[in-house]
Design an enzyme around this catalytic site. Sequence first.
Site, mmCIF file in Angstrom:
data_model
loop_
_atom_site.group_PDB
_atom_site.id
_atom_site.type_symbol
_atom_site.label_atom_id
_atom_site.label_comp_id
_atom_site.label_asym_id
_atom_site.label_seq_id
_atom_site.Cartn_x
_atom_site.Cartn_y
_atom_site.Cartn_z
ATOM 1 N NE ARG A 263 -3.672 -2.320 2.449
ATOM 2 C CZ ARG A 263 -4.564 -2.590 3.390
ATOM 3 N NH1 ARG A 263 -4.758 -1.728 4.377
ATOM 4 N NH2 ARG A 263 -5.259 -3.713 3.362
ATOM 5 N NE ARG A 278 -1.567 4.667 9.097
ATOM 6 C CZ ARG A 278 -2.830 4.272 9.088
ATOM 7 N NH1 ARG A 278 -3.347 3.797 7.981
ATOM 8 N NH2 ARG A 278 -3.577 4.344 10.165
ATOM 9 C CD GLU A 350 -8.420 -1.120 11.077
ATOM 10 O OE1 GLU A 350 -8.483 -1.863 10.082
ATOM 11 O OE2 GLU A 350 -8.401 0.124 11.011
ATOM 12 C CB SER A 353 -11.314 -3.863 8.828
ATOM 13 O OG SER A 353 -12.482 -3.128 8.550
ATOM 14 N NE ARG A 392 -2.009 -1.861 11.498
ATOM 15 C CZ ARG A 392 -2.845 -0.848 11.344
ATOM 16 N NH1 ARG A 392 -3.970 -0.830 12.039
ATOM 17 N NH2 ARG A 392 -2.579 0.128 10.502
#
Length: 428
Positions: A263, A278, A350, A353, A392
Site C-alpha cells: 500500500r 502503517r 485496529e 476489519s 500488527r
Amino acid sequence: MHDIRAIRETPELYRQRWDAKGLSGSELVGQILGMDERLRSAQTALQAAQAERNESSKKIGQAKAQKDEAEATRLMAQVETLKKTLEEQTEVERQVGEELRGLLATLPNIPADDVPVGADEHDNVEVRRWGEPFAISSPKDHVDLGEGLGLLDFEAATRMSGARFTVLKGQLARLERAIGQFMLDLQTEEHGYLEVAPPLLVNDAAAYGTDKLPKFADDLFQTTDGRWLIPTAEVPLTSMVMGQIVGEEALPMRLTALTPCFRSEAGASGRDTRGMIRQHQFNKVELVSITTPEQSGEEHERMVACAEAVLKRLELPFRTMLLCTGDMGFGARKTYDLEVWLPSQSKYREISSCSNCGDFQARRMDARTKKAGEKGTRFVHTLNGSGLAVGRTLVAIMENYQDEGGRISIPQALHRYLPGLTHIGGDA
C-alpha cells in the site's frame, strides 16, 4: 456498481444512505436520475430511428420492384437522414452512458439498516470486549523493544527502500513467520476456510471489481506493464468468482490466504510514522466469503468470530467495534473492526476489519449464483476480513508480552511453531 433500477425505484433510500455517508445524497441522486433520463431518451430515439430505417429500407425494395424511382429516391434520402440521426443518438448514448457509469463507479456502497449513523471513528459503537489490559509498568513500544534486542532494523530498511519499511531478524523474524502459520492453520483446520496461494499482481478488472479502482488508484502500487500489486489478498481471492456463475450448493465459499500486501499509504501522511503500524509492505491473513444474499448476514458474524478467535488464542485483550456510516470503507455495507490493546499507547488499535459488501463488488465483477435446475441467476454477496494483520499482531505480542528486562514471552498458542523457544531475547 450500483443498480440503476434500484436508484430509480427507491431514490429516497439512496438520498438518505449517502447523506449518512457524509455525501450530498439529494444532489447525487438528482444527477444520476438526470443522466439516466437522458440515456433512456437517447436509447428510445435510437430504437425508433432503427425501426424507421429498417422499414424505409424495406419500402425502397418495394418501390424499385414497382419501378417507382421517385419514391425510391425519396426513401433513400430519408434513410440517409436517419443514418445521421442514428450516428448522433449512438454518440449521445455512448457519452451519457460512460458519464453515468463513471459517476456510479466512484460512489460508495450504501450502509445497511442497522449501521449507526455517525461522522467518524468517534461515533463507532463498542459491541463487546475480551480480556483485561496487561498490567505493565512503564511499557516500551515495539520499536524500542525490537531495536533493543537487535532484531528490528528500520535504518537498514530505510537505506534500501525508504520510509515505512522494516527489517526483521533472527528470533523476531521466526516469530512473525510462526504467527502467520498459526493463523492459517486455525482458519483452515478449525474454521473451514480453503487455503489459496494467489497471484500478487492483478489486472484492472480485478482491481475494479473489488472496488479499488478507480477511486483508490493512488493508494496502490502499479507495475510498468500496468498491473497492480495487491493491497490485500481480498482482491485476488474475491476475483476468483469474477465473471462466474457459482451454483448455490457450493456456497458459502470460504477462502483464506497469507500474502504480502502493498500500500502506498497516500492518505496517511504524518500518521503512524514510527514503527510497524502503517507500512508499505506487510503480511496479512485474509478471509473471504462468497455467499447468497440470505446467508451474508450470518456469514458476517461468523467471520468476525473467526478473526476474534485468533486474538483469544493469543490471549491478547481486544474490543469489537461496529463502525458508523462515516467511518466505513468504500465498498462495505456493514463493518466490524477488531482493536487490540497496545500498552505503549494505552489504547486499542485496529488489527482487523471485517466487512459485508453485499452485492456491491459482485455487480462490478459480474459474479452470480443460481440454483440447480433453474435458469435465473442473481448476484452473490461478498465478504472480507483480516484474520489477522500479521505485523500488527507481532506488535501486539511484543508490547503485551514484554518483561522489565525487555524480553518478550511467546504466547502458549505459538509454542508448537517455535520448538524450544519460550521468549525472544536472552536464553530460551
